[in-house]
Write an enzyme that holds these catalytic residues in place. Structure first.
Site, PDB file in Angstrom:
ATOM      1  N   CYS A  41      14.418 119.358  86.007  1.00  0.00           N
ATOM      2  CA  CYS A  41      13.469 120.152  85.077  1.00  0.00           C
ATOM      3  C   CYS A  41      13.281 121.532  85.856  1.00  0.00           C
ATOM      4  CB  CYS A  41      12.121 119.613  84.725  1.00  0.00           C
ATOM      5  SG  CYS A  41      11.108 119.257  85.910  1.00  0.00           S
ATOM      6  N   HIS A  56       5.874 118.539  85.708  1.00  0.00           N
ATOM      7  CA  HIS A  56       6.941 119.033  84.565  1.00  0.00           C
ATOM      8  C   HIS A  56       7.111 120.696  84.541  1.00  0.00           C
ATOM      9  CE1 HIS A  56      10.170 118.689  81.666  1.00  0.00           C
ATOM     10  NE2 HIS A  56       9.436 119.309  80.839  1.00  0.00           N
TER      11      HIS A  56
END
Length: 624
Positions: free
Chosen positions: A55, A430
């Protein structure tokens, strides 16, 4: 009776299937994207798959894909290397500017622009507009980056800021390496040209014909000097858009001496987030560029003053004339160094040991001297505690959509184009990306008929037979005549209308004429002349002449006092095109998931914002 519930269920199931079939037939995107058709345009962007905690890579690439100036830079650099001779970027000098050996393999890779090509390829794919949902992988670019760096990118760190720092510094190094290679090639061409002219003049010195005299005259004329190592010659390069420059100035609080500042290049500004509940981006800037005071600093001018005081004490105790003259000569050299450059130690004078030099208090402040086209801001939220583990600073940080930077004389205005957010703790989390749905205007081609070169910053203007002032007068006269016909004015009342009209633009800003001329229309909307009638004399007959938007009709209404008074105070500002507002739509990208949001949602990400991407506004002053 027992069959009645079954019949009802059968009818209900049939109706449900019919409704589903109708919805799928008229709106198939409802089942594909899981969203309504009114928001189907939010899927017009390509996502990136996340196979193994990637990510942080995906967020960086998606942010860079929304920067228009960066894409223009990549296109220019790749095309320049494709158009130039391959030998320019394959040649390597024996020594660098400091006389040290050069890593040939690394320099060839930098001059060839390996990472520049790889980044352009992946950003071109991310900027496609697919008609269906589509995702790609970033492994191709990761492979190019690992091959260029000679090491693997660790998935354990998972820091988007570190990856962006590596990519930006590599792009900057490739740009400067390619620029130096082109400059070396130009110097070699200048040197070969001068040698060929000199050799031809020597060979033809014996023959007194006209050709030999011309060559000798050309050889005797002063030639252009060979460009230096860091000098631009034939092209004016705009530079790397993410690269800026700062200077740290130090001033002694005792003698007010300020040494020459040392410029430092940067591709990203690292700002510390204060440990409080809420803060602003301006407070982070003030903390980074504030004036700080440093104690126990050895000032160069104060050291020379201390050396003069020490030598004068030695002069008082000197007995012989020879010793006094030698000490006095040293004092004169030190005083001369104070007048010329206190930072440079005087020759043939041994200064006292630096540990005996006085310690002073100095003021140090940093300022931006070269503003980048794209300003990348990293908000450091790490809180390091020696007694325990590191933590994440979860303070709310408000940031503006438009960011002014600089002082009164060198103000630059920036516009927010993207940001990266991080949700989670200091060790895990994230990353997500917010990209503005920003559409750049089509790139103009002012160098098609120019001799300034395809990569020049300024174009050679095309010479026209008609001057801009004359054309402006013709255009304004035509527009005024058309409005007179519409308002029913007499020719003598033109002055009252022309005073309220601003000068017309030049011929370079005029739009091209339409494919066919438009006929004049009366106030009722009907055509003022039949189809078989010839063109009015006031309308242009050649395609090169500007065509008026308000064409003069052949039939006019009788003049009335009300229309005359209205025309005298006519305000044409309402006819001007209104400026379109900045796009308020954004994409929220989380790997392969893409949603649409607005600016309010973006500015509300105050607790999770991690990196900001601002672009210098084109309407304002450009960066120096």
């Amino acid at each position: 009776m027992p069959d009645k519930p079954l019949t009802v269920l059968t009818y209900a199931a049939s109706a449900s299937l019919a409704a589903v079939a109708l919805v799928y037939f008229f709106n198939p995107n409802q089942f594909i994207d899981g969203d309504s058709s009114t928001r189907s345009r939010s899927k017009g962007i390509i996502g990136l798959v996340n196979p193994a905690n990637d990510c942080f890579i995906n967020s960086v690439l998606q942010s860079l894909a929304g920067l228009g100036d960066l894409r223009l830079f990549l296109i220019r650099e790749v095309h320049r290397r494709e158009l130039d001779d391959a030998s320019i970027y394959a040649s390597v000098p024996e020594k660098d500017g400091r006389g040290k050996d050069i890593d040939v393999k690394k320099l060839v890779s930098l001059q060839g622009g390996e990472v520049t090509r790889g980044l352009k390829s992946i950003l071109d794919q991310l900027n496609e507009r697919p008609i269906y949902r589509k995702t790609i992988s970033a492994q191709s670019f990761v492979g190019v980056l690992e091959n260029a760096l000679g090491s693997r990118i660790s998935r354990a760190q998972q820091d988007a800021q570190e990856l962006l720092q590596i990519v930006a510094e590599r792009l900057s190094e490739e740009y400067h390496a390619g620029r130096q290679a082109r400059q070396r090639h130009k110097r070699e061409l200048h040197r070969d040209l001068r040698n060929s002219v000199c050799s031809s003049s020597k060979e033809n010195a014996q023959a007194p014909d006209r050709q030999s005299l011309d060559v000798s005259a050309a050889a005797s004329e002063p030639h252009a000097p060979i460009p230096a190592a860091g000098e631009d010659t034939a092209e004016d390069e705009t530079g790397f858009p993410l690269e800026g420059q700062t200077e740290a100035r130090v001033e002694c609080q005792h003698c007010r001496f300020s040494p020459k500042p040392t410029p430092t290049s940067f591709v990203m500004l690292n700002l510390m987030v204060p440990q409080k509940n809420a803060t602003t981006l301006n407070e982070c800037f003030d903390a980074h560029f504030k004036t700080e005071y440093i104690d126990d600093y050895k000032c160069d001018r104060c050291r020379l003053d201390h050396a003069i005081e020490t030598l004068e004490e030695e002069l008082e105790f000197a007995r012989s004339k020879e010793q006094q003259d030698m000490i006095q000569a040293k004092i004169n050299r030190v005083r001369k160094a104070l007048e010329i450059d206190p930072e440079k130690a005087p020759e043939r004078v041994q200064l006292p040991d630096i540990k005996h030099a006085p310690k002073r208090k100095v003021a140090r402040h940093v300022q931006i001297t070269k503003f980048p086209k794209i300003l990348v801001i990293h908000l450091s939220r790490s809180v390091f505690d020696p007694g325990s583990y590191s933590q994440k600073n979860a303070a709310k940080l408000s940031f503006p959509e438009r960011l002014p930077i600089g002082g009164i004389l060198n103000r630059r205005n920036y516009k927010l184009l993207g940001l990266v957010t991080h949700k989670g703790t200091h060790n895990s989390g994230h990353y997500e990306t917010f990209r503005r749905q920003h559409l750049y205007p089509p790139t103009s081609r002012p160098h098609v008929k120019s001799t300034a070169g395809p990569y020049s910053a300024t174009a050679t203007p095309i010479v026209r037979n008609q001057s801009s002032s004359q054309t402006s007068e013709n255009v304004s006269t035509t527009c005024i005549g058309g409005m007179e016909g519409r308002l029913g004015l007499k020719p003598g009342e033109r002055s009252s209308l022309s005073t309220n009209i601003s000068p017309a633009p030049s011929t370079q800003s005029l739009s091209p004429p339409p494919s066919r001329p438009t006929s004049g229309l009366t106030a009722g909307g009907k055509e003022s002349r039949p189809s078989g009638e010839s063109r009015p004399a006031s309308m242009p007959s050649t395609p090169g002449e500007p065509t008026s938007i308000l064409s003069p009709p052949t039939e006019t209404k009788p003049d009335t006092p009300a229309l005359s008074q209205y025309s005298a105070s006519l305000d044409l500002s309402r006819f001007r095109r209104k400026k379109t507002k900045m796009s308020d739509r954004w994409w929220r990208i989380s790997d392969d998931k893409v949603k649409e949001c607005n600016t309010v949602d973006v500015l509300a990400m105050q607790r999770d914002v991690y990196m900001l991407f601002y672009e210098m506004e084109r309407s304002g002053p450009t960066g120096s």
